[in-house]
Design an enzyme around this catalytic site. Structure first.
Site, PDB file in Angstrom:
ATOM      1  N   ASP A 216       0.741  -1.175  -0.112  1.00  0.00           N
ATOM      2  CA  ASP A 216      -0.027   0.128  -0.056  1.00  0.00           C
ATOM      3  C   ASP A 216       0.806   1.211  -0.072  1.00  0.00           C
ATOM      4  O   ASP A 216       0.675   2.254  -0.641  1.00  0.00           O
ATOM      5  CB  ASP A 216      -0.833   0.059   1.221  1.00  0.00           C
ATOM      6  CG  ASP A 216      -2.003  -0.983   1.094  1.00  0.00           C
ATOM      7  OD1 ASP A 216      -2.156  -1.838   0.139  1.00  0.00           O
ATOM      8  OD2 ASP A 216      -2.873  -0.916   2.036  1.00  0.00           O
TER       9      ASP A 216
ATOM     10  N   LYS B 194     -27.376 -15.003 -10.472  1.00  0.00           N
ATOM     11  CA  LYS B 194     -28.235 -13.706 -10.787  1.00  0.00           C
ATOM     12  C   LYS B 194     -28.029 -12.693  -9.731  1.00  0.00           C
ATOM     13  O   LYS B 194     -28.657 -12.790  -8.706  1.00  0.00           O
ATOM     14  CB  LYS B 194     -29.494 -14.040 -10.959  1.00  0.00           C
ATOM     15  CG  LYS B 194     -30.168 -12.728 -11.488  1.00  0.00           C
ATOM     16  CD  LYS B 194     -31.871 -12.987 -11.951  1.00  0.00           C
ATOM     17  CE  LYS B 194     -32.325 -11.770 -12.935  1.00  0.00           C
ATOM     18  NZ  LYS B 194     -32.445 -10.761 -12.143  1.00  0.00           N
TER      19      LYS B 194
ATOM     20  N   ARG C 265     -28.891   1.008 -17.333  1.00  0.00           N
ATOM     21  CA  ARG C 265     -29.699   0.063 -18.402  1.00  0.00           C
ATOM     22  C   ARG C 265     -30.941   0.763 -18.767  1.00  0.00           C
ATOM     23  O   ARG C 265     -31.472   1.017 -20.073  1.00  0.00           O
ATOM     24  CB  ARG C 265     -30.287  -1.135 -17.901  1.00  0.00           C
ATOM     25  CG  ARG C 265     -31.078  -1.812 -18.724  1.00  0.00           C
ATOM     26  CD  ARG C 265     -31.261  -3.265 -18.198  1.00  0.00           C
ATOM     27  NE  ARG C 265     -32.430  -4.117 -18.923  1.00  0.00           N
ATOM     28  CZ  ARG C 265     -33.732  -3.954 -18.720  1.00  0.00           C
ATOM     29  NH1 ARG C 265     -34.164  -3.202 -17.760  1.00  0.00           N
ATOM     30  NH2 ARG C 265     -34.422  -4.584 -19.261  1.00  0.00           N
TER      31      ARG C 265
ATOM     32  N   LYS D  90     -35.217 -18.085 -10.333  1.00  0.00           N
ATOM     33  CA  LYS D  90     -35.245 -17.487  -9.227  1.00  0.00           C
ATOM     34  C   LYS D  90     -35.066 -18.309  -7.786  1.00  0.00           C
ATOM     35  O   LYS D  90     -35.506 -19.628  -8.064  1.00  0.00           O
ATOM     36  CB  LYS D  90     -36.481 -16.726  -9.042  1.00  0.00           C
ATOM     37  CG  LYS D  90     -36.556 -15.412 -10.215  1.00  0.00           C
ATOM     38  CD  LYS D  90     -36.134 -14.191  -9.657  1.00  0.00           C
ATOM     39  CE  LYS D  90     -36.604 -12.841 -10.079  1.00  0.00           C
ATOM     40  NZ  LYS D  90     -36.348 -11.797  -9.512  1.00  0.00           N
TER      41      LYS D  90
HETATM   42  S1  IVH Z   1     -27.310 -11.320 -18.891  1.00  0.00           S
HETATM   43  C1  IVH Z   1     -29.850 -11.080 -22.208  1.00  0.00           C
HETATM   44  N1  IVH Z   1     -26.253 -12.288 -16.454  1.00  0.00           N
HETATM   45  O1  IVH Z   1     -30.600  -9.358 -14.638  1.00  0.00           O
HETATM   46  C2  IVH Z   1     -29.276 -11.149 -21.011  1.00  0.00           C
HETATM   47  N2  IVH Z   1     -27.890 -10.620 -16.404  1.00  0.00           N
HETATM   48  O2  IVH Z   1     -33.560  -9.259 -16.194  1.00  0.00           O
HETATM   49  C3  IVH Z   1     -28.919 -10.022 -20.528  1.00  0.00           C
HETATM   50  N3  IVH Z   1     -28.214  -9.937 -14.025  1.00  0.00           N
HETATM   51  O3  IVH Z   1     -30.734  -6.311 -16.008  1.00  0.00           O
HETATM   52  C4  IVH Z   1     -28.563  -9.844 -18.902  1.00  0.00           C
HETATM   53  N4  IVH Z   1     -26.973 -11.269 -12.961  1.00  0.00           N
HETATM   54  O4  IVH Z   1     -29.100  -6.674 -14.177  1.00  0.00           O
HETATM   55  C5  IVH Z   1     -27.236 -11.549 -17.000  1.00  0.00           C
HETATM   56  N5  IVH Z   1     -25.273 -13.255 -14.572  1.00  0.00           N
HETATM   57  C6  IVH Z   1     -26.154 -12.312 -14.949  1.00  0.00           C
HETATM   58  C7  IVH Z   1     -26.851 -11.548 -14.360  1.00  0.00           C
HETATM   59  C8  IVH Z   1     -27.937 -10.481 -15.080  1.00  0.00           C
HETATM   60  C9  IVH Z   1     -27.788 -10.525 -12.806  1.00  0.00           C
HETATM   61  C10 IVH Z   1     -29.552  -8.839 -14.036  1.00  0.00           C
HETATM   62  C11 IVH Z   1     -29.201  -7.790 -14.995  1.00  0.00           C
HETATM   63  C12 IVH Z   1     -30.210  -7.493 -15.798  1.00  0.00           C
HETATM   64  C13 IVH Z   1     -31.112  -8.362 -15.434  1.00  0.00           C
HETATM   65  C14 IVH Z   1     -32.178  -8.968 -16.393  1.00  0.00           C
END
Ligand code: IVH
Length: 708
Positions: free
Chosen positions: A31, A119, A140, A351
């Site tokens: 650091d 997720k 987004r 989910k």
């Molecule tokens: S892929 C076409 N991967 O979920 C797919 N999304 O409802 C595009 N999210 O707004 C997203 N973990 O904020 C993807 N491993 C992951 C994710 C992820 C969280 C969230 C993301 C997005 C929402 C989709």
């Protein structure tokens, strides 16, 4: 070295160190060394402003307060994912079945290759790099239009300001299935001219907790504007959309990359990806954090196993997730599957049961526990959260209930994570009904009406009713009957419940009035079992003083303390009549235990219970008090001050202690004697003020000889 080369060198070294520190979690630069280089670069840039570049680590700090965020049109729309709400294994199976159907694969074809990811529960961000340099970060928004949050995103250490071409030391992090991917290295993924990286900005749980700790300190210090945050997701979202970058910087954020937006096509010099897995490898090579929990999977069985594995790990992860995401691995198959409305057909979010829900507080009840502790409990409109229906949430104690300011009628967020008891996380202040009043603890026990006290330095309120309080009676009885106490075999949970509820037993002595007639009158009590209880009660009458003392369930008096007390005093009357000073003479008994014992035996109703138990025939062999208890000055506290004519302070102390006295350092109303020599100062003054007995050396010696 010329300044421009020097600035270059410093930037490269600092960016590399930041990547190792924030993204790889494997710092190589101490650091202090980082700080030194950082200051050198700052000085250099101050002297030569023309050398300043946007990827300079000095530029992470953000600029002035913004008036608002500019809109950004996404060059490739940011899609959402279709959600599978069936939280069982069937959710994963349904997805795999649908993919096979849509791709029209033969039933005996090899399983579909997927990538399974957590997720993440944060907010999606698009990061745009041109010629390797971060030029824009956008939220987004509605998927078409987002907001420009570049300033705040630059403060996140895990997000590279300039892409790197790191080594692919990633197999340790990503579990690779044996495939050609593992042979690929950094050279396969040249940095594209245009690159948009998509991923999730989130806040780690430990960072969130530390932030809230700081907020609580501010509140305690009287800061009226400070408040605690509800959950990591909202806090992260708030920080990203914070107009003052200085404030955003104080919210520690993290990032995981999981996809791409616009990218220079392979035909124009961009990378030629065949699979999503390769995309993730390249993202790591370029310097982004990619979750080590992401895995390749084959077919429905792997997806189900992944869903279960992550579910089991969910509560111990360093961040919140609300499910898992399955993605078809092949980019060619993704193209074939295409989109429906704004959702790709090649991905699904599977989910987990939500861990937080909204509900309302119907009442705040007070529960009385075994030791008399009063616990406020919010009675909630039933709500399904964390996989079960929740109707109660503990508010712990008055302090907690007030800190959260939970009121009857409030709309609240309840959380139930894992097997942890449900909790009220926060109140939605704007939904409070008019006239809702602040919670206060009752001053008398809601069960027995005895006074409620809160001891100094303690958060808990307690009922002073002791064995007379019905709520405490059941627990007290179970403890009394337990194996290490009176050892009444067969007097378990169910029976005690029946006895208390039927009113057959109101106090401990009532137990010994139970006979065959009253026992067989109880539900499901056979003659034989009733006889066993009667025999067990009879047997328990012959006990030891230590067991009896322990059985009384006096606060802080465990089995060992009970044995020490019995050994020291020999008989029950001596213990019941002992002063706290005398109790303090017992080895290992401190002021808290002494006070608790003294208070217990001071209460007339507790003495009465003891007498009735003795009258019921409970007996033990009374012993002799120990030598220490018999010493002439046992239970007396002395304070020595000044210089004595013949004895040293140490000698006087030894003589007093040999006679059983205690020698304390300071004078209080609990001091019995002050022995004062020449030049005695404030201690003597204080003794006079308190009207204590003051002796000189001769007086002390004659007291010793007279008592001996
Ligand atoms: S892929 C076409 N991967 O979920 C797919 N999304 O409802 C595009 N999210 O707004 C997203 N973990 O904020 C993807 N491993 C992951 C994710 C992820 C969280 C969230 C993301 C997005 C929402 C989709």
């Amino acid at each position: 070295m010329n300044p421009s080369t020097e600035a270059d060198r410093l930037r490269t070294a600092l960016n590399r160190a930041a990547h190792q520190y924030y993204t790889l979690d494997a710092p190589e630069l101490p650091d202090a060394e980082y700080d030194k280089l950082f200051q050198q670069l700052q000085a250099l840039e101050a002297a030569h402003p023309e050398l300043l570049t946007p990827d300079s680590p000095t530029q992470r700090v953000g600029g002035g307060v913004l008036a608002g965020f500019s809109p950004v049109r996404h060059s490739v729309p940011m899609l959402s994912i279709r959600t599978e709400t069936d939280t069982t294994a069937a959710g994963a199976q349904a997805f795999d079945a649908r993919i096979k159907r849509e791709l029209k694969v033969a039933p005996d074809a090899p399983p579909i290759a997927y990538v399974a990811e957590p997720k993440f529960d944060g907010l999606a961000i698009n990061l745009r790099y041109e010629q390797g340099l971060l030029v824009q970060a956008a939220t987004r928004g509605d998927g078409e239009m987002g907001e420009d949050v570049t300033q705040n995103i630059r403060t996140i250490g895990q997000i590279p300001l300039r892409l790197i071409r790191g080594e692919q030391n990633s197999s340790a992090q990503l579990t690779l299935l044996p495939s050609e991917d593992s042979a690929r290295g950094a050279d396969d993924w040249p940095i594209p001219a245009v690159l948009e990286v998509r991923g999730e900005v989130y806040m780690r749980r430990d960072d969130f907790d530390a932030l809230n700790d700081r907020q609580r300190e501010k509140i305690a210090a009287g800061d009226k504007t400070a408040k605690t945050y509800i959950n990591p997701r909202n806090t992260a979202a708030g920080a990203v959309r914070q107009l003052d970058p200085a404030i955003a910087r104080q919210r520690p954020l993290s990032f995981f990359a999981y996809g791409l937006g616009e990218i220079t096509p392979a035909g124009e010099g961009g990378p030629d990806f065949a699979t999503h897995w390769q995309v993730l490898q390249a993202l790591k090579v370029w310097g982004f954090p990619v979750s080590p929990l992401i895995e390749q999977a084959r077919g429905a069985d792997d997806l189900v196993a992944y869903h279960q594995k992550i579910a089991a790990a969910r509560d111990s992860l360093p961040f919140d997730i609300d499910g898992v995401v399955y993605k078809v691995e092949s980019l060619e198959l993704q193209r074939q599957l295409g989109f429906v409305s704004r959702e790709p057909r090649w991905a699904v979010a599977h989910k987990y049961p939500a861990q937080e829900q909204l509900t309302t507080v119907q009442s705040i009840d007070i529960q009385v526990g075994r030791t008399g502790k009063l616990t406020p409990v919010a009675k909630l409109a039933p709500v399904f959260v964390g996989g079960v229906t929740v109707t109660n949430a503990t508010l712990h104690n008055e302090l907690e209930a007030r800190r959260k300011d939970v009121r009857v009628g409030d709309t609240v967020i309840v959380r139930r994570a894992g097997d942890v008891i449900p909790e009220v996380v926060a109140v939605l202040a704007d939904k409070r009904p008019p006239g809702a009043t602040e919670f206060t603890m009752p001053s008398t026990c809601p069960v027995c009406g005895s006074d409620v006290v809160r001891e100094e330095g303690e958060a808990d309120h307690r009922c002073t009713g002791g064995l007379f309080c019905a709520a405490q009676r059941k627990e007290a009885m179970l403890h009394f009957a337990s194996r290490r106490a009176m050892d009444i075999e067969g007097l378990g949970d169910k029976l005690v419940e029946q006895l208390v509820e039927s009113g057959a037993v109101k106090t401990l002595p009532d137990l010994y009035k139970l006979g065959l007639v009253s026992l067989t009158a109880l539900d499901r009590m056979a003659q034989k079992s009733a006889q066993n209880i009667v025999d067990a009660l009879e047997k328990s009458r012959h006990t030891t003083l230590a067991r009896f003392l322990f059985a009384l369930g006096i606060r802080h008096v465990g089995e060992t303390t009970a044995k020490e007390l019995a050994r020291h005093f020999g008989n029950l009357d001596a213990i019941m009549n002992a002063s706290t000073e005398q109790l303090l003479q017992v080895p290992d008994i401190g002021p808290i235990v002494a006070q608790s014992l003294h208070t217990f035996f001071e209460q007339a109703h507790n003495r009465e219970v003891v007498e009735q138990l003795r009258a019921a025939g409970i007996e033990w062999k009374e012993g002799e008090p120990s030598a220490a208890a018999l010493l002439p000055l046992a239970g007396k506290t002395f304070v020595l001050t000044g210089t004595f004519p013949t004895l040293s302070r140490e000698q006087a102390k030894e003589m007093l202690e040999a006679a059983g006295a205690k020698v304390a350092g300071s004078v209080s109303k609990k001091t019995h004697y002050v022995v004062a020599g020449a030049e005695a100062g404030s201690k003597l003054e204080k003794a006079r003020e308190l009207g204590l007995t003051v002796l000189d050396e001769a007086g002390m010696l004659s007291l010793l000889s007279e008592k001996a």
